[in-house]
Scaffold this motif. Sequence first.
Motif, PDB file in Angstrom:
ATOM      1  N   GLU A 143      50.635  59.049  47.744  1.00  0.00           N
ATOM      2  CA  GLU A 143      50.609  57.653  47.327  1.00  0.00           C
ATOM      3  C   GLU A 143      50.729  56.768  48.567  1.00  0.00           C
ATOM      4  OE1 GLU A 143      54.021  55.193  45.209  1.00  0.00           O
ATOM      5  OE2 GLU A 143      53.085  56.629  43.829  1.00  0.00           O
ATOM      6  N   ARG A 144      49.981  55.671  48.568  1.00  0.00           N
ATOM      7  CA  ARG A 144      50.104  54.716  49.661  1.00  0.00           C
ATOM      8  C   ARG A 144      49.944  53.306  49.135  1.00  0.00           C
ATOM      9  NH1 ARG A 144      45.837  52.960  53.220  1.00  0.00           N
ATOM     10  NH2 ARG A 144      43.861  52.979  52.123  1.00  0.00           N
ATOM     11  N   SER A 145      50.545  52.377  49.856  1.00  0.00           N
ATOM     12  CA  SER A 145      50.474  50.964  49.488  1.00  0.00           C
ATOM     13  C   SER A 145      49.471  50.257  50.376  1.00  0.00           C
ATOM     14  CB  SER A 145      51.843  50.305  49.651  1.00  0.00           C
ATOM     15  OG  SER A 145      52.764  50.902  48.781  1.00  0.00           O
ATOM     16  N   VAL A 146      48.744  49.307  49.790  1.00  0.00           N
ATOM     17  CA  VAL A 146      47.748  48.521  50.524  1.00  0.00           C
ATOM     18  C   VAL A 146      47.934  47.053  50.127  1.00  0.00           C
ATOM     19  CG1 VAL A 146      45.268  48.069  50.809  1.00  0.00           C
ATOM     20  CG2 VAL A 146      46.087  50.428  50.564  1.00  0.00           C
ATOM     21  N   ARG A 147      47.931  46.192  51.115  1.00  0.00           N
ATOM     22  CA  ARG A 147      47.959  44.750  50.849  1.00  0.00           C
ATOM     23  C   ARG A 147      46.515  44.256  50.930  1.00  0.00           C
ATOM     24  NH1 ARG A 147      51.193  40.399  50.454  1.00  0.00           N
ATOM     25  NH2 ARG A 147      50.463  38.456  51.348  1.00  0.00           N
ATOM     26  N   ILE A 148      46.080  43.544  49.915  1.00  0.00           N
ATOM     27  CA  ILE A 148      44.721  43.010  49.900  1.00  0.00           C
ATOM     28  C   ILE A 148      44.651  41.830  50.872  1.00  0.00           C
ATOM     29  CG2 ILE A 148      42.887  42.009  48.496  1.00  0.00           C
ATOM     30  CD1 ILE A 148      43.661  44.964  47.764  1.00  0.00           C
ATOM     31  N   GLU A 149      43.776  41.939  51.842  1.00  0.00           N
ATOM     32  CA  GLU A 149      43.631  40.921  52.882  1.00  0.00           C
ATOM     33  C   GLU A 149      42.457  39.998  52.557  1.00  0.00           C
ATOM     34  OE1 GLU A 149      45.823  40.570  55.216  1.00  0.00           O
ATOM     35  OE2 GLU A 149      46.887  42.465  54.872  1.00  0.00           O
ATOM     36  N   TRP A 150      42.432  38.860  53.209  1.00  0.00           N
ATOM     37  CA  TRP A 150      41.385  37.862  53.009  1.00  0.00           C
ATOM     38  C   TRP A 150      39.999  38.470  53.207  1.00  0.00           C
ATOM     39  CZ3 TRP A 150      37.794  35.612  56.358  1.00  0.00           C
ATOM     40  CH2 TRP A 150      37.118  34.502  55.847  1.00  0.00           C
ATOM     41  N   GLY A 151      39.842  39.296  54.247  1.00  0.00           N
ATOM     42  CA  GLY A 151      38.551  39.904  54.548  1.00  0.00           C
ATOM     43  C   GLY A 151      38.087  40.933  53.528  1.00  0.00           C
ATOM     44  N   ASP A 152      38.972  41.349  52.630  1.00  0.00           N
ATOM     45  CA  ASP A 152      38.606  42.291  51.579  1.00  0.00           C
ATOM     46  C   ASP A 152      37.934  41.598  50.393  1.00  0.00           C
ATOM     47  OD1 ASP A 152      39.834  44.461  52.922  1.00  0.00           O
ATOM     48  OD2 ASP A 152      41.783  43.943  52.046  1.00  0.00           O
ATOM     49  N   CYS A 153      38.017  40.265  50.365  1.00  0.00           N
ATOM     50  CA  CYS A 153      37.626  39.517  49.167  1.00  0.00           C
ATOM     51  C   CYS A 153      36.295  38.800  49.324  1.00  0.00           C
ATOM     52  CB  CYS A 153      38.717  38.502  48.829  1.00  0.00           C
ATOM     53  SG  CYS A 153      40.297  39.304  48.461  1.00  0.00           S
ATOM     54  N   ASP A 154      35.663  38.569  48.171  1.00  0.00           N
ATOM     55  CA  ASP A 154      34.416  37.813  48.117  1.00  0.00           C
ATOM     56  C   ASP A 154      34.745  36.340  47.838  1.00  0.00           C
ATOM     57  OD1 ASP A 154      34.960  37.605  45.385  1.00  0.00           O
ATOM     58  OD2 ASP A 154      33.460  39.073  44.810  1.00  0.00           O
ATOM     59  N   PRO A 155      33.734  35.463  47.731  1.00  0.00           N
ATOM     60  CA  PRO A 155      34.004  34.040  47.496  1.00  0.00           C
ATOM     61  C   PRO A 155      34.752  33.753  46.181  1.00  0.00           C
ATOM     62  CG  PRO A 155      31.788  34.308  48.340  1.00  0.00           C
ATOM     63  CD  PRO A 155      32.315  35.690  48.056  1.00  0.00           C
ATOM     64  N   ALA A 156      34.749  34.701  45.245  1.00  0.00           N
ATOM     65  CA  ALA A 156      35.497  34.508  43.997  1.00  0.00           C
ATOM     66  C   ALA A 156      36.971  34.881  44.164  1.00  0.00           C
ATOM     67  CB  ALA A 156      34.867  35.326  42.879  1.00  0.00           C
ATOM     68  N   ASP A 157      37.366  35.255  45.397  1.00  0.00           N
ATOM     69  CA  ASP A 157      38.750  35.613  45.740  1.00  0.00           C
ATOM     70  C   ASP A 157      39.180  36.948  45.132  1.00  0.00           C
ATOM     71  OD1 ASP A 157      41.128  35.119  47.170  1.00  0.00           O
ATOM     72  OD2 ASP A 157      42.099  34.290  45.392  1.00  0.00           O
ATOM     73  N   ILE A 158      38.218  37.794  44.760  1.00  0.00           N
ATOM     74  CA  ILE A 158      38.553  39.134  44.296  1.00  0.00           C
ATOM     75  C   ILE A 158      37.981  40.145  45.280  1.00  0.00           C
ATOM     76  CG2 ILE A 158      38.720  38.481  41.865  1.00  0.00           C
ATOM     77  CD1 ILE A 158      35.930  39.705  41.429  1.00  0.00           C
ATOM     78  N   VAL A 159      38.533  41.355  45.247  1.00  0.00           N
ATOM     79  CA  VAL A 159      38.085  42.391  46.179  1.00  0.00           C
ATOM     80  C   VAL A 159      36.597  42.660  45.960  1.00  0.00           C
ATOM     81  CG1 VAL A 159      38.330  44.805  46.879  1.00  0.00           C
ATOM     82  CG2 VAL A 159      40.367  43.433  46.373  1.00  0.00           C
ATOM     83  N   PHE A 160      35.842  42.580  47.049  1.00  0.00           N
ATOM     84  CA  PHE A 160      34.415  42.912  47.044  1.00  0.00           C
ATOM     85  C   PHE A 160      34.334  44.420  46.857  1.00  0.00           C
ATOM     86  CE2 PHE A 160      30.414  43.377  49.761  1.00  0.00           C
ATOM     87  CZ  PHE A 160      29.562  43.012  48.737  1.00  0.00           C
ATOM     88  N   TYR A 161      33.646  44.881  45.815  1.00  0.00           N
ATOM     89  CA  TYR A 161      33.732  46.276  45.372  1.00  0.00           C
ATOM     90  C   TYR A 161      33.533  47.329  46.466  1.00  0.00           C
ATOM     91  CZ  TYR A 161      28.667  46.764  45.195  1.00  0.00           C
ATOM     92  OH  TYR A 161      27.351  46.842  45.540  1.00  0.00           O
ATOM     93  N   PRO A 162      32.667  47.138  47.488  1.00  0.00           N
ATOM     94  CA  PRO A 162      32.565  48.200  48.504  1.00  0.00           C
ATOM     95  C   PRO A 162      33.869  48.418  49.286  1.00  0.00           C
ATOM     96  CG  PRO A 162      30.672  46.727  48.653  1.00  0.00           C
ATOM     97  CD  PRO A 162      31.663  46.101  47.710  1.00  0.00           C
ATOM     98  N   ARG A 163      34.716  47.399  49.319  1.00  0.00           N
ATOM     99  CA  ARG A 163      35.991  47.548  50.027  1.00  0.00           C
ATOM    100  C   ARG A 163      36.871  48.608  49.364  1.00  0.00           C
ATOM    101  NH1 ARG A 163      36.795  47.349  54.407  1.00  0.00           N
ATOM    102  NH2 ARG A 163      38.933  46.631  54.243  1.00  0.00           N
ATOM    103  N   TYR A 164      36.747  48.742  48.036  1.00  0.00           N
ATOM    104  CA  TYR A 164      37.531  49.779  47.356  1.00  0.00           C
ATOM    105  C   TYR A 164      37.182  51.159  47.911  1.00  0.00           C
ATOM    106  CZ  TYR A 164      39.190  46.555  43.733  1.00  0.00           C
ATOM    107  OH  TYR A 164      39.801  45.533  43.052  1.00  0.00           O
TER     108      TYR A 164
END
Length: 148
Positions: free
Chosen positions: A5-26
Amino acid sequence: MFKNERSVRIEWGDCDPADIVFYPRYFTFFDASTGALFEAMGYTLRYIRDELNDVGFPMVDTRSQFFKPSKYGDNVTIESEFTEVGRASFGVRHRLFNEGCLAVECTEKRVWACHNAEGVLKAKPIPDEIKMKMMRRSEKQESKNKGQ
C-alpha cells in the motif's frame, strides 16, 4: 499473494482543466505502484537490472474502471497485489481509494523480461526466489491476520 500500500497526493500537474485527474496519470500512479510492490519485497529495479541482468517487467495488458474522480489536493491510497504468478508472467491489481471509497481499479499483466544474445527483448522465467515472495503474504498481511 503479496500486497503493498502507498499514499499519493494528487498534484496540480496530475489534473485536467476540470480539476480532476487526467486518466493517463492513473496509469503512471499504477506503474509506480508496481515498482513499489517489488521494492516492498526487497527488489528494486536497479537490483533487477544490475544484479540479475534482466530488463524488468514490461506491460502486456492493462485495464481499468473509474468509479469516482480524484481532484487536486486529494490524498489517495493505492493498494497493489499480485493476483497470479505464472512461469514468466504475472498479474497485478491496483485499487485506488479516495476518502475510503474505491475510485479506480486497474489490472495489469506483465512479463519478466531480458535481452537475449542478439539484444532482442524476450520473456524469461521469473527467478524462483522472487516468484516465491510474490506468492506469499507480506509481513503487513501476516500481522493483520494475527490480530483477528
